[in-house]
Design a protein around this motif. Structure first.
Motif, PDB file in Angstrom:
ATOM      1  N   ARG A   1       0.590  -1.072   0.594  1.00  0.00           N
ATOM      2  CA  ARG A   1       0.175  -0.121  -0.013  1.00  0.00           C
ATOM      3  C   ARG A   1       1.054   1.413  -0.262  1.00  0.00           C
ATOM      4  NH1 ARG A   1      -5.163  -0.736   1.366  1.00  0.00           N
ATOM      5  NH2 ARG A   1      -5.751  -3.177   2.229  1.00  0.00           N
TER       6      ARG A   1
ATOM      7  N   GLU B   1       1.464   4.641   1.086  1.00  0.00           N
ATOM      8  CA  GLU B   1       2.048   5.725   2.528  1.00  0.00           C
ATOM      9  C   GLU B   1       1.225   6.591   2.601  1.00  0.00           C
ATOM     10  OE1 GLU B   1       5.808   5.723   3.590  1.00  0.00           O
ATOM     11  OE2 GLU B   1       6.447   3.533   3.595  1.00  0.00           O
ATOM     12  N   ASN B   2       0.389   7.318   3.588  1.00  0.00           N
ATOM     13  CA  ASN B   2       0.297   8.115   3.930  1.00  0.00           C
ATOM     14  C   ASN B   2      -1.361   8.511   3.023  1.00  0.00           C
ATOM     15  OD1 ASN B   2       1.446   8.053   6.151  1.00  0.00           O
ATOM     16  ND2 ASN B   2       3.718   9.728   5.346  1.00  0.00           N
ATOM     17  N   PRO B   3      -1.922   8.238   2.652  1.00  0.00           N
ATOM     18  CA  PRO B   3      -2.568   7.828   1.655  1.00  0.00           C
ATOM     19  C   PRO B   3      -3.696   9.150   1.571  1.00  0.00           C
ATOM     20  CG  PRO B   3      -3.641   6.188   2.614  1.00  0.00           C
ATOM     21  CD  PRO B   3      -2.638   6.618   2.685  1.00  0.00           C
TER      22      PRO B   3
ATOM     23  N   SER C   1      -6.474  10.561  -0.472  1.00  0.00           N
ATOM     24  CA  SER C   1      -7.205   9.853  -1.676  1.00  0.00           C
ATOM     25  C   SER C   1      -8.126   8.458  -1.027  1.00  0.00           C
ATOM     26  CB  SER C   1      -7.612  10.454  -2.414  1.00  0.00           C
ATOM     27  OG  SER C   1      -6.232   9.982  -3.937  1.00  0.00           O
ATOM     28  N   ILE C   2      -8.900   8.000  -2.146  1.00  0.00           N
ATOM     29  CA  ILE C   2      -9.105   7.338  -2.553  1.00  0.00           C
ATOM     30  C   ILE C   2      -8.385   6.311  -3.136  1.00  0.00           C
ATOM     31  CG2 ILE C   2     -11.933   6.059  -2.826  1.00  0.00           C
ATOM     32  CD1 ILE C   2     -13.056   7.611  -2.139  1.00  0.00           C
TER      33      ILE C   2
ATOM     34  N   GLU D   1      -5.844   6.797  -3.788  1.00  0.00           N
ATOM     35  CA  GLU D   1      -4.307   6.189  -3.148  1.00  0.00           C
ATOM     36  C   GLU D   1      -4.435   4.950  -1.933  1.00  0.00           C
ATOM     37  OE1 GLU D   1      -2.537  10.013  -1.165  1.00  0.00           O
ATOM     38  OE2 GLU D   1      -2.463  10.845  -3.140  1.00  0.00           O
ATOM     39  N   ARG D   2      -5.233   5.252  -2.124  1.00  0.00           N
ATOM     40  CA  ARG D   2      -5.772   4.409  -0.721  1.00  0.00           C
ATOM     41  C   ARG D   2      -5.990   2.484  -1.261  1.00  0.00           C
ATOM     42  NH1 ARG D   2      -8.583   7.474   2.008  1.00  0.00           N
ATOM     43  NH2 ARG D   2     -10.865   7.263   1.637  1.00  0.00           N
ATOM     44  N   GLU D   3      -6.558   2.838  -2.862  1.00  0.00           N
ATOM     45  CA  GLU D   3      -6.592   1.626  -3.775  1.00  0.00           C
ATOM     46  C   GLU D   3      -5.682   1.035  -4.607  1.00  0.00           C
ATOM     47  OE1 GLU D   3     -10.284   2.533  -5.900  1.00  0.00           O
ATOM     48  OE2 GLU D   3     -11.569   2.335  -4.519  1.00  0.00           O
TER      49      GLU D   3
ATOM     50  N   ARG E   1      -1.030   0.423  -4.650  1.00  0.00           N
ATOM     51  CA  ARG E   1      -0.269  -0.239  -4.686  1.00  0.00           C
ATOM     52  C   ARG E   1       0.940   0.155  -5.791  1.00  0.00           C
ATOM     53  NH1 ARG E   1      -3.997  -0.607  -2.201  1.00  0.00           N
ATOM     54  NH2 ARG E   1      -5.102  -2.246  -1.000  1.00  0.00           N
TER      55      ARG E   1
END
Length: 418
Positions: A381, A383-385, A387-388, A390-392, A394
């Protein structure tokens, strides 16, 4: 081929233990019930004997005492009757005194005089006799456990879907280790462009669509319009934070882009020749320009297509590093690239993320495809996302040893080919 149920031998051992425990609990329960019944009979017998022996004990009539005691010994629950005088000397023994069953003693009293006592012993409980007496029940329990074992062996066998999943997993593992090799095959029922043309001719057709006398923008829009949600996009973006690429002459850029295009074509050809990626096709949406290049990948298996996309992104980074080092050595201009891998409908989002994140390659695909790629590479993942997206997203942390060897082999083919 018929497969046995998993751990059928272990289940048979469990069934055998269950049968033994059922038999043991049944015998112990029956034994306890028989002992309680014998004790009740012994208590009743000793009380009646004490009443009937008052007259024979008072007259010391041993014959009468024997006749009375013999009547009680004939009961199946009583094994011994002993009649004692007031000095506790045995007068009349009837039956066998070897049993270790329950023994009850009752005093024989006449008025205020103690005439003696009587002892009644219950018979021993034989477990073998219990088993032989209830053989039908125990045989039924044995048959029931045998039926349970057979039923498990039938119901727990792998289904056709499970066998296919296991076969697919084993095949993927063998391909990953390089043990299994399967030449590329094309289905007769697939689309004409996939079944009739080789990968090279497919790429040549894509190249032809980008002739100078045709509109590059129109060709790109035509290819992008035919994309589906199951397709994946690989984008190569130049690392040019200071906008120096705009200062390079047109001729120098054209020569450099031509080299990059040639490497891209060869990389796609040799990468898709891997048995692991059989069935995946690639189409160059946009060859190299100031903003980079874009490739679409399509296949029958979305998971395999996603794997090919990640492999291509990593391969292009490896090729670019070689070109970058060589050009730096001869003091010619060059740029490093960053790559992105995304679903077809999130290609623009992936490009936007590269403006904030420095991961290369940046991967923005669905979770199911990520699970398949984890067989060949480690995805982490961001680091420090914030936004959505960025969270999704890899990043590619590492690849397996077999995958690294495959990519190095393809890289060498691309660089050594004439």
């Amino acid at each position: 081929m018929t497969f046995l149920a998993p751990r059928q031998g272990l289940f048979a051992a469990i069934i055998l233990i269950s049968l033994c425990l059922h038999t043991l609990f049944f015998v112990v329960s029956e034994e306890r019930e028989i002992k309680d019944e014998q004790r009740a009979v012994a208590e009743k017998s000793v009380a009646l004997l004490a009443q009937e022996l008052k007259v024979p004990l008072a007259t010391n009539d041993r014959i009468s005492m024997s006749v009375v005691a013999d009547k009680y010994v004939k009961e199946s629950q009583v094994s011994f009757v002993g009649i004692y005088d007031a000095k506790d000397q045995l007068l009349v023994p009837v039956g066998s005194d070897n049993d270790s069953g329950v023994a009850l003693r009752e005093s024989v009293v006449s008025g205020s005089d103690a005439l003696g006592s009587v002892v009644v012993k219950a018979a021993d409980v034989s477990r073998a006799e219990i088993i032989s007496k209830h053989w039908l029940f125990l045989l039924g329990a044995l048959g029931l456990h045998a039926m349970l074992w057979l039923l498990y062996g039938y119901l727990a066998r792998p289904t056709q879907e499970l066998k296919e999943a296991i076969a697919k997993k084993v095949r993927m593992d063998l391909l990953d280790k390089g043990i299994l090799y399967q030449p590329p095959q094309h289905s007769e029922e697939s689309e004409p462009a996939s079944s009739q043309n080789s990968i090279k001719s497919f790429l040549e057709k894509a190249k032809t669509e980008q002739k100078p006398d045709q509109s590059t923008q129109v060709a790109a829009q035509s290819i992008e319009a035919s994309l589906h949600d199951q397709d994946y996009i690989v984008q190569m973006l130049f690392e040019d934070p200071n906008q120096l690429l705009a200062t390079v002459s047109h001729d120098n850029k054209a020569a450099y882009f031509a080299l990059c295009d040639q490497l891209l074509d060869k990389a796609i050809v040799h990468l898709l020749e891997l048995p692991l990626l059989t069935g995946v096709d690639a189409s160059v949406i946009k060859y190299y320009d100031d903003k980079g290049a874009k490739v679409a990948l399509r296949g029958e298996s979305p998971a395999k297509t996603a794997t090919a996309a990640v492999f291509l992104s990593k391969l292009m980074l490896m090729l670019n590093q070689v070109v970058y080092d060589k050009h730096r050595e001869i003091k010619r201009f060059t740029w490093q690239i960053r790559t992105t891998v995304s679903d077809a409908h999130r290609a623009d989002s992936a490009v936007d993320l590269t403006k904030k994140r420095r991961e290369a390659p940046l991967i923005l695909i669905d979770d199911k495809a990520q699970d398949e790629i984890k067989i060949y590479a480690e995805l982490v993942r961001l680091e420090n996302p914030m936004s959505i997206q960025e969270r999704e997203s890899r990043a590619l942390a590492s690849v397996t040893k077999a995958t690294a060897e495959r990519l190095r082999s393809v890289r060498d083919k691309v660089l050594l080919e004439d």
